[in-house]
Each structure stands twice: as C-alpha cells, then as structure tokens.
Motif scaffolding. Sequence first.
Motif, PDB file in Angstrom:
ATOM      1  N   ALA A   1       1.392  -0.001  10.511  1.00 14.28           N
ATOM      2  CA  ALA A   1       2.464   0.166   9.485  1.00 14.28           C
ATOM      3  C   ALA A   1       2.296   1.601   9.007  1.00 14.28           C
ATOM      4  O   ALA A   1       3.104   2.157   8.380  1.00 14.28           O
ATOM      5  N   ILE A   2       1.331   2.276   9.438  1.00 16.43           N
ATOM      6  CA  ILE A   2       1.167   3.672   9.018  1.00 16.43           C
ATOM      7  C   ILE A   2       1.282   4.761  10.194  1.00 16.43           C
ATOM      8  O   ILE A   2       0.794   4.544  11.262  1.00 16.43           O
TER       9      ILE A   2
ATOM     10  N   ALA B   1      -6.922   2.688  11.252  1.00 20.30           N
ATOM     11  CA  ALA B   1      -7.199   1.554  10.384  1.00 20.30           C
ATOM     12  C   ALA B   1      -6.475   0.251  10.069  1.00 20.30           C
ATOM     13  O   ALA B   1      -6.951  -0.702   9.776  1.00 20.30           O
ATOM     14  N   CYS B   2      -5.266   0.679  10.295  1.00 18.03           N
ATOM     15  CA  CYS B   2      -3.937  -0.353  10.021  1.00 18.03           C
ATOM     16  C   CYS B   2      -4.052  -1.341  11.199  1.00 18.03           C
ATOM     17  O   CYS B   2      -3.582  -0.921  12.328  1.00 18.03           O
ATOM     18  N   PRO B   3      -4.235  -2.749  11.046  1.00 20.21           N
ATOM     19  CA  PRO B   3      -4.113  -3.364  12.113  1.00 20.21           C
ATOM     20  C   PRO B   3      -2.647  -3.935  12.352  1.00 20.21           C
ATOM     21  O   PRO B   3      -2.414  -4.552  13.478  1.00 20.21           O
ATOM     22  N   MET B   4      -1.749  -3.383  11.408  1.00 16.86           N
ATOM     23  CA  MET B   4      -0.120  -3.650  11.619  1.00 16.86           C
ATOM     24  C   MET B   4       0.491  -2.427  12.258  1.00 16.86           C
ATOM     25  O   MET B   4       1.644  -2.576  12.645  1.00 16.86           O
TER      26      MET B   4
ATOM     27  N   MET C   1       0.838  -1.191  -0.212  1.00 21.26           N
ATOM     28  CA  MET C   1       0.066   0.038   0.073  1.00 21.26           C
ATOM     29  C   MET C   1       0.761   1.141  -0.127  1.00 21.26           C
ATOM     30  O   MET C   1       1.885   1.170   0.672  1.00 21.26           O
TER      31      MET C   1
ATOM     32  N   VAL D   1       3.581   4.769   4.756  1.00 19.46           N
ATOM     33  CA  VAL D   1       3.478   3.317   5.233  1.00 19.46           C
ATOM     34  C   VAL D   1       4.804   2.549   5.239  1.00 19.46           C
ATOM     35  O   VAL D   1       5.697   2.766   4.253  1.00 19.46           O
TER      36      VAL D   1
ATOM     37  N   CYS E   1       3.909  -3.562   6.544  1.00 20.83           N
ATOM     38  CA  CYS E   1       2.534  -3.572   5.825  1.00 20.83           C
ATOM     39  C   CYS E   1       2.217  -4.997   5.236  1.00 20.83           C
ATOM     40  O   CYS E   1       3.303  -5.528   4.467  1.00 20.83           O
ATOM     41  N   VAL E   2       1.366  -5.500   5.434  1.00 23.77           N
ATOM     42  CA  VAL E   2       1.099  -7.092   5.098  1.00 23.77           C
ATOM     43  C   VAL E   2      -0.008  -7.062   4.166  1.00 23.77           C
ATOM     44  O   VAL E   2      -0.542  -7.986   3.586  1.00 23.77           O
ATOM     45  N   GLU E   3      -0.259  -5.912   3.417  1.00 19.98           N
ATOM     46  CA  GLU E   3      -0.992  -5.702   2.177  1.00 19.98           C
ATOM     47  C   GLU E   3      -2.585  -6.418   2.561  1.00 19.98           C
ATOM     48  O   GLU E   3      -3.256  -7.098   1.607  1.00 19.98           O
ATOM     49  N   CYS E   4      -3.194  -6.115   3.610  1.00 17.22           N
ATOM     50  CA  CYS E   4      -4.316  -6.509   4.054  1.00 17.22           C
ATOM     51  C   CYS E   4      -5.422  -5.733   3.636  1.00 17.22           C
ATOM     52  O   CYS E   4      -6.640  -6.028   3.378  1.00 17.22           O
ATOM     53  N   TYR E   5      -5.139  -4.555   3.172  1.00 19.64           N
ATOM     54  CA  TYR E   5      -6.033  -3.413   2.296  1.00 19.64           C
ATOM     55  C   TYR E   5      -7.087  -3.062   3.483  1.00 19.64           C
ATOM     56  O   TYR E   5      -8.258  -2.344   2.893  1.00 19.64           O
ATOM     57  N   ALA E   6      -6.932  -3.213   4.823  1.00 19.65           N
ATOM     58  CA  ALA E   6      -8.121  -2.813   5.466  1.00 19.65           C
ATOM     59  C   ALA E   6      -7.969  -1.141   5.585  1.00 19.65           C
ATOM     60  O   ALA E   6      -9.135  -0.683   5.705  1.00 19.65           O
ATOM     61  N   CYS E   7      -6.967  -0.518   5.477  1.00 14.73           N
ATOM     62  CA  CYS E   7      -6.889   0.931   5.045  1.00 14.73           C
ATOM     63  C   CYS E   7      -7.749   1.466   4.110  1.00 14.73           C
ATOM     64  O   CYS E   7      -8.556   2.168   3.917  1.00 14.73           O
TER      65      CYS E   7
END
Length: 287
Positions: free
Chosen positions: A22-23, A17-20, A1, A34, A39-45
């Motif tokens: 990472a932002i 919004a980022c569960p990791m 992301m 980011v 970032c695990v590229e979960c796209y939650a953000c």
Amino acid sequence: MKISETKCVGCGNCTYACPMGAIYVDPTTRKATVNSDECVECYACYNGLSKEHLPPRTVRFTRRMMSKLWLRFEPDPDICPTDALEPDPLSWPRVVRRAFSDPRVPHESTGVTGRGTEEVKTNEISNRIAVGMVGFTIEFGRPGVGVRFHQIQEMSMALAALGVKIQPKNPVTAMMSDVETGKIRDDILNEKVLSAILEITVPVERTEEIIRTVWAVEKRIDTIVVLGVGTRCDEDGEERVVAPILESLGYTLKRAKTNLGLGRPQIRELARENAEPANQAQESVAA
Ligand code: SF4
Ligand code: SF4
C-alpha cells in the motif's frame, strides 16, 4: 497510516515493510505515500522499522550531492531515517482494519490476538466441535491480497442460508448485525483487513454440502479462501467418517496434527465420579 510529507526523504524502505503493497514512492515528488484504501492498518511499517531522527533537509541534501558524484546514500533497510511514519487516530469503522490486521491487538469480542479465534487444539476444553460434528474454518485473505467484509458476507450469508451454526465466539461473528442470516454490519462492509476467519459447525453428514457451497461462493469473491476441516477421532485415534468424504471430493489427506487433549476432560470426569457418592448421599437424605 500516514507519511509526513515534510519528513519523508523517499528512501523507499517502508515500501518493503508493507504486507499489502500500500506504500509507493511518487517518482515526481520523491516522497512515499500510503494508499489509504488498500492500507489495512496493520502497523507493520510503523512497528517494523526502527526510527532515526535525522533532519530531513540534511538527508535530502546529502542524497542529492552524493547522486551528483554517482554515489548513493541509502539508510539501512530496517530504518525510517526521519521518523516519517505517523499512525492516524482511528475511529469507527476504520478501527476494524487494525483489529483484524495488527497481530498484537487483541480482539475485543474474544480477547484473542491475531485472527481472534480459539485454536482447534483447545477443543477438548471448549468442545466447539462435539462428537458427530464437523467444524469448518473458512479463512479469507493473505498478505498482498486482504479481504473486504462484503466478500466475507457473501460466504457467511450463503452458509447461514443452509441453517449452519455460526461460531459465536469469533470476531467475524461479532461484526454481524444478524447472525441467523450471516449479515454483517453495513457500515463496515467496505473495510479491508489482512485476513479473517469464519467458523461454523455442522453434523458430519452435511460435510459435502458445505464444501460444495464454499467452492461455489469462493469462485465469486476476489480473494484467497482456505478451508479447514476439524473433527473428532474415534477411540482408536482414527477418523473414519469425514476422511472418506474428503477423499471422495478429491482431497489427499495427510495427518498433520493430532491433539491429545492434555487429559483435562478425564480429570473432570474423575472429579465428578469422586463427587458422586457424596451427591447420592445428599439425594437420599433429601428423599
Ligand atoms: S522509510 Fe521513512 S523516509 Fe523512507 S520512504 Fe518510508 S517514510 Fe519516507
Ligand atoms: S499500516 Fe500496514 S498496510 Fe498500512 S501502510 Fe503500514 S504496513 Fe502498509
């Protein structure tokens, strides 16, 4: 992301919004960035925030002016006001992150979303855990922690060395270059994902050996490991073989979920029984 530097106004909504985690908003530039390694590229953000298309310059100007008056202009917390989040086109091996972290993306190897494995509640159909066997799910990672494949490999190789059967229909297994040894492909070992599950089955008498191995390896890897144990009930609906082993290892057991099987195996058996007279007749004709 990625986050567009020209569009971001540094409101910080995406950081929540980022569960990791990472932002982060750089205090100097006042723009969000980011950390691509985390970032695990979960796209939650990207999927979790509504997008508004306010002009970044206007938003920045308004925020600056209002701050001079000791007022704040903050967008609603579920919005990226300037549509600044931009998914990167993902290529191998980074695409693995998304496959294991975005719950809406089905795994290619199993066609199942999420962690990509069959739930144990389908065991009466899949027969993954046969009579006399124990199935272990070894779950790695959590939001805020994640897991890298080299950490999973540490566990898979330790268990494979004991000669266990690694479940073939599992996305982690699909990432192995050698299932016999539990070796995971070299090119993804440093990729980080939100969570993943390794599955193995062993005869019940090996339960303690497996648990002790998981305990030993878990101490060496810097992530969260959760062990799940599945086995079959006897005809009374009780489990008298694995439960005492778990209790002797210090676990307190509470029955959380019993799968009743929906009757499908019985339907198959009935179908077989009904078919038998015809088969026998054919056999006698053939003789
Ligand atoms: S929500 Fe959008 S504008 Fe706000 S900090 Fe994140 S990327 Fe920037
Ligand atoms: S894709 Fe997921 S991990 Fe990456 S920055 Fe967005 S929310 Fe965080």
